[in-house]
Design an enzyme around this catalytic site. Sequence first.
Site, PDB file in Angstrom:
ATOM      1  N   ARG A   1      18.649 162.469 -14.222  1.00 48.63           N
ATOM      2  CA  ARG A   1      19.642 161.494 -14.720  1.00 48.63           C
ATOM      3  C   ARG A   1      20.973 161.566 -13.975  1.00 48.63           C
ATOM      4  NH1 ARG A   1      17.159 163.193 -19.387  1.00 48.63           N
ATOM      5  NH2 ARG A   1      15.695 161.661 -20.166  1.00 48.63           N
TER       6      ARG A   1
ATOM      7  N   LYS B   1      27.582 151.909  -4.172  1.00 47.02           N
ATOM      8  CA  LYS B   1      26.402 151.059  -4.360  1.00 47.02           C
ATOM      9  C   LYS B   1      25.221 151.778  -3.715  1.00 47.02           C
ATOM     10  CE  LYS B   1      28.287 146.389  -4.683  1.00 47.02           C
ATOM     11  NZ  LYS B   1      28.341 145.057  -4.056  1.00 47.02           N
TER      12      LYS B   1
ATOM     13  N   GLU C   1      31.540 144.150  10.339  1.00 45.77           N
ATOM     14  CA  GLU C   1      32.172 144.505   9.047  1.00 45.77           C
ATOM     15  C   GLU C   1      33.643 144.892   9.277  1.00 45.77           C
ATOM     16  OE1 GLU C   1      30.666 144.022   6.219  1.00 45.77           O
ATOM     17  OE2 GLU C   1      28.517 144.083   6.654  1.00 45.77           O
TER      18      GLU C   1
ATOM     19  N   LYS D   1      38.243 149.374   2.292  1.00 47.22           N
ATOM     20  CA  LYS D   1      37.146 149.474   1.313  1.00 47.22           C
ATOM     21  C   LYS D   1      37.585 150.318   0.120  1.00 47.22           C
ATOM     22  CE  LYS D   1      32.584 149.344   0.068  1.00 47.22           C
ATOM     23  NZ  LYS D   1      31.222 149.060   0.391  1.00 47.22           N
TER      24      LYS D   1
ATOM     25  N   GLU E   1      32.349 145.537  -9.290  1.00 46.29           N
ATOM     26  CA  GLU E   1      32.336 144.146  -8.838  1.00 46.29           C
ATOM     27  C   GLU E   1      32.491 143.143  -9.985  1.00 46.29           C
ATOM     28  OE1 GLU E   1      29.717 143.452  -5.457  1.00 46.29           O
ATOM     29  OE2 GLU E   1      29.737 141.312  -5.897  1.00 46.29           O
TER      30      GLU E   1
ATOM     31  N   ARG F   1      36.110 142.962  -5.912  1.00 47.55           N
ATOM     32  CA  ARG F   1      35.151 143.537  -4.962  1.00 47.55           C
ATOM     33  C   ARG F   1      34.296 142.461  -4.276  1.00 47.55           C
ATOM     34  NH1 ARG F   1      31.769 149.212  -5.465  1.00 47.55           N
ATOM     35  NH2 ARG F   1      30.596 148.952  -3.532  1.00 47.55           N
TER      36      ARG F   1
ATOM     37  N   ASN G   1      32.124 140.417   0.234  1.00 50.33           N
ATOM     38  CA  ASN G   1      30.953 139.625   0.628  1.00 50.33           C
ATOM     39  C   ASN G   1      31.319 138.490   1.581  1.00 50.33           C
ATOM     40  OD1 ASN G   1      29.131 141.135  -0.893  1.00 50.33           O
ATOM     41  ND2 ASN G   1      29.663 140.006  -2.758  1.00 50.33           N
TER      42      ASN G   1
ATOM     43  N   HIS H   1      28.823 137.005   3.936  1.00 49.30           N
ATOM     44  CA  HIS H   1      27.513 137.475   3.505  1.00 49.30           C
ATOM     45  C   HIS H   1      26.681 136.381   2.835  1.00 49.30           C
ATOM     46  CE1 HIS H   1      29.327 141.267   4.457  1.00 49.30           C
ATOM     47  NE2 HIS H   1      28.278 141.969   4.078  1.00 49.30           N
TER      48      HIS H   1
ATOM     49  N   HIS I   1      23.291 136.351   4.415  1.00 50.23           N
ATOM     50  CA  HIS I   1      22.037 136.776   3.763  1.00 50.23           C
ATOM     51  C   HIS I   1      20.940 135.733   3.953  1.00 50.23           C
ATOM     52  CE1 HIS I   1      23.952 139.903   0.850  1.00 50.23           C
ATOM     53  NE2 HIS I   1      23.561 140.435   1.987  1.00 50.23           N
TER      54      HIS I   1
ATOM     55  N   HIS J   1      21.864 142.774  10.109  1.00 53.22           N
ATOM     56  CA  HIS J   1      22.823 142.453   9.049  1.00 53.22           C
ATOM     57  C   HIS J   1      24.202 142.065   9.616  1.00 53.22           C
ATOM     58  CE1 HIS J   1      24.678 142.639   5.107  1.00 53.22           C
ATOM     59  NE2 HIS J   1      25.602 143.464   5.591  1.00 53.22           N
TER      60      HIS J   1
HETATM   61  P1  NAD Z   1      20.246 151.907   9.497  1.00 48.99           P
HETATM   62  O1  NAD Z   1      20.541 152.880   8.457  1.00 48.99           O
HETATM   63  O2  NAD Z   1      18.895 151.287   9.513  1.00 48.99           O
HETATM   64  O3  NAD Z   1      20.540 152.550  10.915  1.00 48.99           O
HETATM   65  C1  NAD Z   1      20.329 151.772  12.072  1.00 48.99           C
HETATM   66  C2  NAD Z   1      19.555 152.533  13.137  1.00 48.99           C
HETATM   67  O4  NAD Z   1      20.429 153.447  13.756  1.00 48.99           O
HETATM   68  C3  NAD Z   1      18.391 153.342  12.593  1.00 48.99           C
HETATM   69  O5  NAD Z   1      17.279 153.140  13.421  1.00 48.99           O
HETATM   70  C4  NAD Z   1      18.872 154.784  12.692  1.00 48.99           C
HETATM   71  O6  NAD Z   1      17.826 155.675  12.926  1.00 48.99           O
HETATM   72  C5  NAD Z   1      19.806 154.726  13.869  1.00 48.99           C
HETATM   73  N1  NAD Z   1      20.898 155.701  13.860  1.00 48.99           N
HETATM   74  C6  NAD Z   1      21.719 155.982  12.833  1.00 48.99           C
HETATM   75  N2  NAD Z   1      22.697 156.786  13.224  1.00 48.99           N
HETATM   76  C7  NAD Z   1      22.492 157.064  14.524  1.00 48.99           C
HETATM   77  C8  NAD Z   1      23.184 157.827  15.485  1.00 48.99           C
HETATM   78  N3  NAD Z   1      24.348 158.420  15.226  1.00 48.99           N
HETATM   79  N4  NAD Z   1      22.651 157.923  16.727  1.00 48.99           N
HETATM   80  C9  NAD Z   1      21.504 157.252  17.041  1.00 48.99           C
HETATM   81  N5  NAD Z   1      20.835 156.470  16.196  1.00 48.99           N
HETATM   82  C10 NAD Z   1      21.326 156.381  14.937  1.00 48.99           C
HETATM   83  O7  NAD Z   1      21.276 150.677   9.463  1.00 48.99           O
HETATM   84  P2  NAD Z   1      22.791 150.548   8.944  1.00 48.99           P
HETATM   85  O8  NAD Z   1      23.289 149.331   9.613  1.00 48.99           O
HETATM   86  O9  NAD Z   1      23.536 151.803   9.049  1.00 48.99           O
HETATM   87  O10 NAD Z   1      22.620 150.265   7.388  1.00 48.99           O
HETATM   88  C11 NAD Z   1      21.994 149.101   6.901  1.00 48.99           C
HETATM   89  C12 NAD Z   1      21.662 149.331   5.456  1.00 48.99           C
HETATM   90  O11 NAD Z   1      22.858 149.593   4.742  1.00 48.99           O
HETATM   91  C13 NAD Z   1      20.981 148.162   4.775  1.00 48.99           C
HETATM   92  O12 NAD Z   1      19.905 148.630   4.028  1.00 48.99           O
HETATM   93  C14 NAD Z   1      22.060 147.611   3.853  1.00 48.99           C
HETATM   94  O13 NAD Z   1      21.513 147.024   2.692  1.00 48.99           O
HETATM   95  C15 NAD Z   1      22.842 148.842   3.531  1.00 48.99           C
HETATM   96  N6  NAD Z   1      24.250 148.591   3.147  1.00 48.99           N
HETATM   97  C16 NAD Z   1      24.690 149.145   1.995  1.00 48.99           C
HETATM   98  C17 NAD Z   1      25.998 148.941   1.606  1.00 48.99           C
HETATM   99  C18 NAD Z   1      26.511 149.597   0.359  1.00 48.99           C
HETATM  100  O14 NAD Z   1      27.620 149.284  -0.079  1.00 48.99           O
HETATM  101  N7  NAD Z   1      25.760 150.502  -0.223  1.00 48.99           N
HETATM  102  C19 NAD Z   1      26.876 148.191   2.391  1.00 48.99           C
HETATM  103  C20 NAD Z   1      26.388 147.644   3.571  1.00 48.99           C
HETATM  104  C21 NAD Z   1      25.062 147.842   3.952  1.00 48.99           C
HETATM  105  N1  GLY Z   2      29.170 146.068   0.818  1.00 46.13           N
HETATM  106  C1  GLY Z   2      29.709 145.357  -0.293  1.00 46.13           C
HETATM  107  C2  GLY Z   2      30.172 146.232  -1.383  1.00 46.13           C
HETATM  108  O1  GLY Z   2      30.169 147.429  -1.266  1.00 46.13           O
HETATM  109  O2  GLY Z   2      30.546 145.755  -2.418  1.00 46.13           O
END
Ligand code: NAD
Ligand code: GLY
Length: 367
Positions: free
Chosen positions: A126, A148, A190, A234, A244, A248, A252, A255, A259, A272
Amino acid sequence: MKTVIPVPIPQHPYEIRIAPAGLDYLGAWLAGEPPLIRPGQKLLLVSNPVVFKHYGERAIASLTQAGYKVCQCILPAGERYKTLRSIEKIHTVAFENRLERGSAMVALGGGVIGDMTGFAAATWLRGIAVVQVPTTLLAMVDASIGGKTGVNHPQGKNLIGAFHQPRLVLIDPQVLATLPGREFRAGMAEVIKYGVIWDDDLFTQLEAAQRLDQQKFIGEELLHSILTHSCQAKADVVSQDEKEAGLRAILNYGHTIGHAVESLTGYRQVNHGEAVAIGMVAAGAIARDMSLWDQAAVDRQLALLQKTKLPTKLPEGLNVDEILIALRSDKKVQAGTVRFVLPERIGKAFVSNEVTDDLVRQALARM
Ligand code: NAD
Ligand code: GLY
């Protein structure tokens, strides 16, 4: 250069630490006085093979030296593994290693690993602590901050999740040296977003840079400033509106159409950040057509996106009607109205319910 940014979320305050070579101090900072996680506790490090190969040993050495008992779960890389199955795998490792309430999980990776580790921690017993160690630019400035967490459902992205704030976000900018250029540019989308919606000083700094398309062309000082300004933006927003309820939503920006473009291209052709860049161009044009934003601001935003070598036009073969249909099924629809984040000047944005299909159609037709 080391910077500490507080994230004063009521009930769950924490810090973002930005420090070159910070990976080597991860254990020491967690074990500091007072400790964020009690030394002697078990830590489950979650990563993927690519990131673990580069940085896993250093992270584990730092944590072990600080007195933690470290176990690990290495999941395959990629958005398609952001599923409940992966969460089960993390939980199985947690079970095998008897993670307790005082234990914690450490996410070492991009947003995919960060979102999954956060959700696994939110749901194990939990809720146990999670530490975010983002390794992509996008995860550093966005995904690791604000709590998130979650995974995808076969019917849609990020449909399953929970808010779960980290104990610490540790950003070591040096790890970006191995990040592929396309991933760096996705994170820059971003960063530009924060310039448009929140921080005109960041926007001006980006305008002054010669090149923004690859990390190697951005000096250490500018990179540090980009990280600091973006994380501060942020932190400011999520501290005022954790769940949100209002403000917040401005995060977006770009986005809504982004999306739609991502999903209509099967999450493969356009990543993305690229989709957000296209979405920002569309939202800027809509704001201009509504006389909320002037042409000079539209041009400045376009110039920054182009300097970053991000796409600014709709991908071939996408048709405007398909996009309009996809917008209707977006999470941002409220009472049948698509909510758009629109800029009103560089550094300020708001959420509008006044964007009609005709305005969207007109803006997209020009792209
Ligand atoms: P990702 O996590 O898929 O990483 C992209 C690629 O980079 C992967 O293949 C990874 O192996 C590689 N990689 C990562 N760090 C590296 C490094 N230092 N050196 C070499 N390779 C490296 O993509 P991302 O763009 O980081 O994240 C996208 C995800 O984040 C999506 O699922 C999205 O929904 C989520 N997201 C979440 C939030 C949130 O607020 N929680 C906000 C924006 C995006
Ligand atoms: N990436 C959008 C949020 O964190 O709200």
